[in-house]
Design a protein around this motif. Structure first.
Motif, PDB file in Angstrom:
ATOM      1  N   ALA A 104       0.830  -1.210   0.000  1.00 13.30           N
ATOM      2  CA  ALA A 104       0.000   0.000   0.000  1.00 13.30           C
ATOM      3  C   ALA A 104       0.866   1.262   0.000  1.00 13.30           C
ATOM      4  O   ALA A 104       0.586   2.218  -0.727  1.00 13.30           O
ATOM      5  N   CYS A 105       1.912   1.253   0.798  1.00  4.29           N
ATOM      6  CA  CYS A 105       2.800   2.420   0.861  1.00  4.29           C
ATOM      7  C   CYS A 105       3.530   2.626  -0.456  1.00  4.29           C
ATOM      8  O   CYS A 105       3.680   3.759  -0.913  1.00  4.29           O
ATOM      9  N   ARG A 106       3.972   1.538  -1.067  1.00  2.00           N
ATOM     10  CA  ARG A 106       4.646   1.662  -2.378  1.00  2.00           C
ATOM     11  C   ARG A 106       3.710   2.297  -3.395  1.00  2.00           C
ATOM     12  O   ARG A 106       4.136   3.108  -4.214  1.00  2.00           O
ATOM     13  N   GLY A 107       2.443   1.912  -3.337  1.00  2.37           N
ATOM     14  CA  GLY A 107       1.463   2.488  -4.249  1.00  2.37           C
ATOM     15  C   GLY A 107       1.295   3.979  -4.064  1.00  2.37           C
ATOM     16  O   GLY A 107       0.921   4.697  -4.987  1.00  2.37           O
ATOM     17  N   ARG A 108       1.588   4.459  -2.876  1.00  2.00           N
ATOM     18  CA  ARG A 108       1.486   5.894  -2.579  1.00  2.00           C
ATOM     19  C   ARG A 108       2.849   6.592  -2.664  1.00  2.00           C
ATOM     20  O   ARG A 108       2.974   7.760  -2.331  1.00  2.00           O
ATOM     21  N   ARG A 109       3.873   5.844  -3.036  1.00  2.00           N
ATOM     22  CA  ARG A 109       5.249   6.351  -3.137  1.00  2.00           C
ATOM     23  C   ARG A 109       5.767   6.872  -1.798  1.00  2.00           C
ATOM     24  O   ARG A 109       6.508   7.862  -1.739  1.00  2.00           O
ATOM     25  N   THR A 110       5.354   6.210  -0.723  1.00  2.00           N
ATOM     26  CA  THR A 110       5.857   6.511   0.617  1.00  2.00           C
ATOM     27  C   THR A 110       6.446   5.215   1.170  1.00  2.00           C
ATOM     28  O   THR A 110       5.702   4.337   1.608  1.00  2.00           O
ATOM     29  N   PRO A 111       7.754   5.031   1.109  1.00  5.49           N
ATOM     30  CA  PRO A 111       8.346   3.757   1.497  1.00  5.49           C
ATOM     31  C   PRO A 111       8.073   3.383   2.952  1.00  5.49           C
ATOM     32  O   PRO A 111       7.985   4.251   3.817  1.00  5.49           O
ATOM     33  N   LEU A 112       7.925   2.081   3.181  1.00  7.68           N
ATOM     34  CA  LEU A 112       7.772   1.544   4.530  1.00  7.68           C
ATOM     35  C   LEU A 112       9.112   0.983   4.982  1.00  7.68           C
ATOM     36  O   LEU A 112       9.742   0.204   4.263  1.00  7.68           O
ATOM     37  N   TRP A 113       9.533   1.374   6.170  1.00  8.99           N
ATOM     38  CA  TRP A 113      10.711   0.807   6.816  1.00  8.99           C
ATOM     39  C   TRP A 113      10.259   0.078   8.064  1.00  8.99           C
ATOM     40  O   TRP A 113       9.361   0.551   8.773  1.00  8.99           O
TER      41      TRP A 113
END
Length: 117
Positions: A74-83
Motif C-alpha cells: 500500500a505504501c509503495r502504491g502511494r510512493r511513501t516507502p515503509l521501513w
C-alpha cells in the motif's frame, strides 16, 4: 509468564511518520496494527517515509508478517516507502527465516531510518 500488553503510538520524526508498536503481533491483534500502519501510510505524503518501529515487539507471528507485506504494498502504491525497525530476536528471526528481510526495508535503529528519510 504474562503476555506483554499491546501498545501503539504515532509520532512524526523528521520526515517520517512513525508507528511504535510494543508487545506481541499475532493473529488476534494483527488487524489493529494493520489499521494503525494503514493510517500512517495514508497520512504520509511523498517524500515522507512510514516507519514501523518494532523494537519493543517480542513476538511477530505469521499474521504480523502478512500485515507488513500488505502495508508495504500500500505504501509503495502511494510512493511513501515503509521501513521496519527490528532489533529483538522475536522479530528479527521470523523476518530472516521467511526471507522477508530481503523483501522489506529493514533497519536496526530508528535513527538510521530518520537520517536517510
Amino acid at each position: 509468564m504474562s503476555v506483554p500488553q499491546l501498545r501503539i503510538a504515532h509520532e512524526i520524526v523528521g520526515n517520517a511518520v512513525v508507528v511504535h508498536v510494543a508487545g506481541e503481533i499475532d493473529m488476534a491483534n494483527a488487524p489493529v496494527i494493520k489499521a494503525h500502519l494503514d493510517r500512517a501510510c495514508h497520512r504520509a505524503h511523498p517524500p515522507q517515509t512510514v516507519v514501523a518501529d518494532l523494537t519493543e515487539v517480542v513476538f511477530l507471528g505469521s499474521a504480523g508478517l502478512s500485515v507488513l507485506l500488505e502495508v508495504d504494498e500500500a505504501c509503495r502504491g502511494r510512493r511513501t516507502p515503509l521501513w521496519v525497525v527490528a532489533t529483538t530476536p522475536g522479530v528479527v528471526r521470523p523476518l530472516r527465516v521467511t526471507g522477508m528481510d530481503q523483501v522489506l526495508k529493514v533497519a536496526d535503529s530508528l535513527d538510521s531510518v530518520v537520517q536517510t528519510a
